[in-house]
Motif scaffolding. Structure first.
Motif, PDB file in Angstrom:
ATOM      1  N   ALA A  59       0.824  -1.209   0.000  1.00 18.88           N
ATOM      2  CA  ALA A  59       0.000   0.000   0.000  1.00 18.88           C
ATOM      3  C   ALA A  59       0.858   1.259   0.000  1.00 18.88           C
ATOM      4  N   ILE A  60       1.927   1.255   0.779  1.00 21.99           N
ATOM      5  CA  ILE A  60       2.809   2.423   0.828  1.00 21.99           C
ATOM      6  C   ILE A  60       3.457   2.663  -0.531  1.00 21.99           C
ATOM      7  N   LEU A  61       3.870   1.584  -1.200  1.00 21.19           N
ATOM      8  CA  LEU A  61       4.479   1.744  -2.524  1.00 21.19           C
ATOM      9  C   LEU A  61       3.478   2.305  -3.529  1.00 21.19           C
ATOM     10  N   VAL A  62       2.226   1.839  -3.452  1.00 23.74           N
ATOM     11  CA  VAL A  62       1.194   2.370  -4.348  1.00 23.74           C
ATOM     12  C   VAL A  62       0.958   3.847  -4.078  1.00 23.74           C
ATOM     13  N   LEU A  63       0.852   4.202  -2.793  1.00 19.73           N
ATOM     14  CA  LEU A  63       0.640   5.609  -2.442  1.00 19.73           C
ATOM     15  C   LEU A  63       1.831   6.463  -2.860  1.00 19.73           C
ATOM     16  N   PHE A  64       3.015   5.924  -2.714  1.00 20.28           N
ATOM     17  CA  PHE A  64       4.206   6.677  -3.128  1.00 20.28           C
ATOM     18  C   PHE A  64       4.181   6.917  -4.639  1.00 20.28           C
ATOM     19  N   GLY A  65       3.780   5.895  -5.406  1.00 22.06           N
ATOM     20  CA  GLY A  65       3.675   6.077  -6.849  1.00 22.06           C
ATOM     21  C   GLY A  65       2.643   7.116  -7.228  1.00 22.06           C
ATOM     22  N   LEU A  66       1.490   7.115  -6.535  1.00 26.27           N
ATOM     23  CA  LEU A  66       0.469   8.125  -6.803  1.00 26.27           C
ATOM     24  C   LEU A  66       0.973   9.519  -6.452  1.00 26.27           C
ATOM     25  N   THR A  67       1.739   9.629  -5.378  1.00 30.95           N
ATOM     26  CA  THR A  67       2.282  10.932  -4.990  1.00 30.95           C
ATOM     27  C   THR A  67       3.241  11.459  -6.046  1.00 30.95           C
ATOM     28  N   VAL A  68       4.136  10.594  -6.509  1.00 32.05           N
ATOM     29  CA  VAL A  68       5.075  11.000  -7.560  1.00 32.05           C
ATOM     30  C   VAL A  68       4.320  11.436  -8.808  1.00 32.05           C
ATOM     31  N   ALA A  69       3.275  10.681  -9.175  1.00 27.28           N
ATOM     32  CA  ALA A  69       2.492  11.043 -10.355  1.00 27.28           C
ATOM     33  C   ALA A  69       1.806  12.388 -10.167  1.00 27.28           C
TER      34      ALA A  69
END
Length: 253
Positions: A56-66
Motif C-alpha cells: 500500500a505504501i508503494l502504491v501511495l508513493f507512486g500516486l504521490t510521484v504522479a
C-alpha cells in the motif's frame, strides 16, 4: 499607466485540472484508508500486515510521484474571465485546490503511517491520533476555502484572497502591472497570475481597458460586454504578436 506584457493567448484545458484533482483526492483517501487499516485490521493479522502495508505504501508513493509530476508538467492553458453575479471574475485555478490538498493534508498521511502504528495501543496513541486527525481535518478544510480571484465590477476592482479581500473604486487605481498588480493609494496589490484561471496578462489587460474607457464600466457583468471585451483584447494581443514578430531580427543565413 503600464499595460500588461505581450503574451501568447492559449486555449483552455480544464480536463487536466479535473484529472489531477481526482488523483490527489484518491491519494488522500487512500492514504487515510491505509492508516486506518494499519491501526485496526492489520494489527490483529500480523502474518499479512507487513506485506499489505508495504504494498500500500508503494502504491501511495507512486500516486504521490504522479501527482507531483503532473502538477509540474501540466502547465494550465487558461481561458478568459467569466461572467458571475453582475461582474467579470478571474476565478482561482482548480489545480490550486489539488496543490493545496497535496501540500497539506496529503503530506500528513505519510508521517502518520510511520509514527502512529509505532506507538503502543493506549492513551498515548489515542491522544496523538486525535491530534493527527484534527490536523488533517483543519488542513483539508483550509484547502477547500475559496481560492484567490480578481473581480471587476462597474464600481471597481476586488482582489479576493483566501482570508481577506480588498476593494478599490476605479478612480483610486493609479497603475497596473501584468501579474496582475495594481497600485491603489500608493500601495501595490497583487496576485500571482499562475493562481488564476485566465490567460497570463488577460486580467491586467481587462483592468487597463476599463481604466482607459470609463464609459464601458456600467456594462461590466453583461454577456454582451463580456464578448466585446474578449474580441477587443484578442485584437490587442494579435497586434502585439505581429509587432514583436516584425521586430525580431532576421535569422542569419
Amino acid at each position: 499607466m503600464s499595460p500588461s506584457l505581450p503574451v501568447r493567448q492559449p486555449t483552455a484545458a480544464p480536463r487536466r485540472d479535473r484529472v489531477h484533482l481526482a488523483l490527489v483526492v484518491a491519494l488522500l483517501a487512500g492514504g487515510l484508508g491505509v492508516l486506518a487499516a494499519r491501526l485496526t485490521v492489520w494489527d490483529v493479522a500480523p502474518g499479512v500486515s507487513g506485506k499489505l502495508f508495504i504494498t500500500a505504501i508503494l502504491v501511495l508513493f507512486g500516486l504521490t510521484v504522479a501527482a507531483v509530476v503532473l502538477d509540474v508538467k501540466w502547465n494550465r492553458a487558461p481561458a478568459r474571465l467569466v461572467v458571475r453575479d453582475g461582474a467579470f471574475v478571474a476565478p482561482p485555478r482548480s489545480r490550486g485546490l489539488a496543490f493545496r490538498l497535496l501540500r497539506a493534508p496529503t503530506s500528513l498521511v505519510f508521517p502518520g503511517t510511520v509514527t502512529l502504528p509505532a506507538l503502543d495501543p493506549g492513551p498515548a496513541r489515542t491522544g496523538v491520533g486525535a491530534l493527527y486527525v484534527l490536523a488533517v481535518l483543519v488542513s483539508t478544510a483550509l484547502a477547500f476555502r475559496p481560492g484567490p480571484r480578481v473581480i471587476l465590477t462597474p464600481a471597481g476592482v476586488e482582489f479576493a484572497g483566501m482570508f481577506r479581500s480588498r476593494r478599490a473604486p476605479w478612480e483610486d487605481i493609479a497603475d497596473v502591472l501584468p501579474t496582475p498588480k495594481v497600485r491603489v493609494r500608493g500601495a501595490w496589490w497583487s496576485l500571482g497570475e499562475d493562481r488564476l484561471d485566465v490567460a497570463p496578462g488577460y486580467t491586467a489587460d481587462a483592468i487597463v481597458h476599463y481604466l482607459r474607457y470609463p464609459d464601458r464600466r456600467p456594462l461590466i457583468g453583461t454577456e454582451a460586454e463580456h464578448d466585446r471585451l474578449h474580441r477587443e483584447l484578442s485584437t490587442l494581443w494579435a497586434a502585439r504578436a505581429a509587432a514583436y514578430a516584425a521586430a525580431r531580427p532576421a535569422p542569419r543565413p
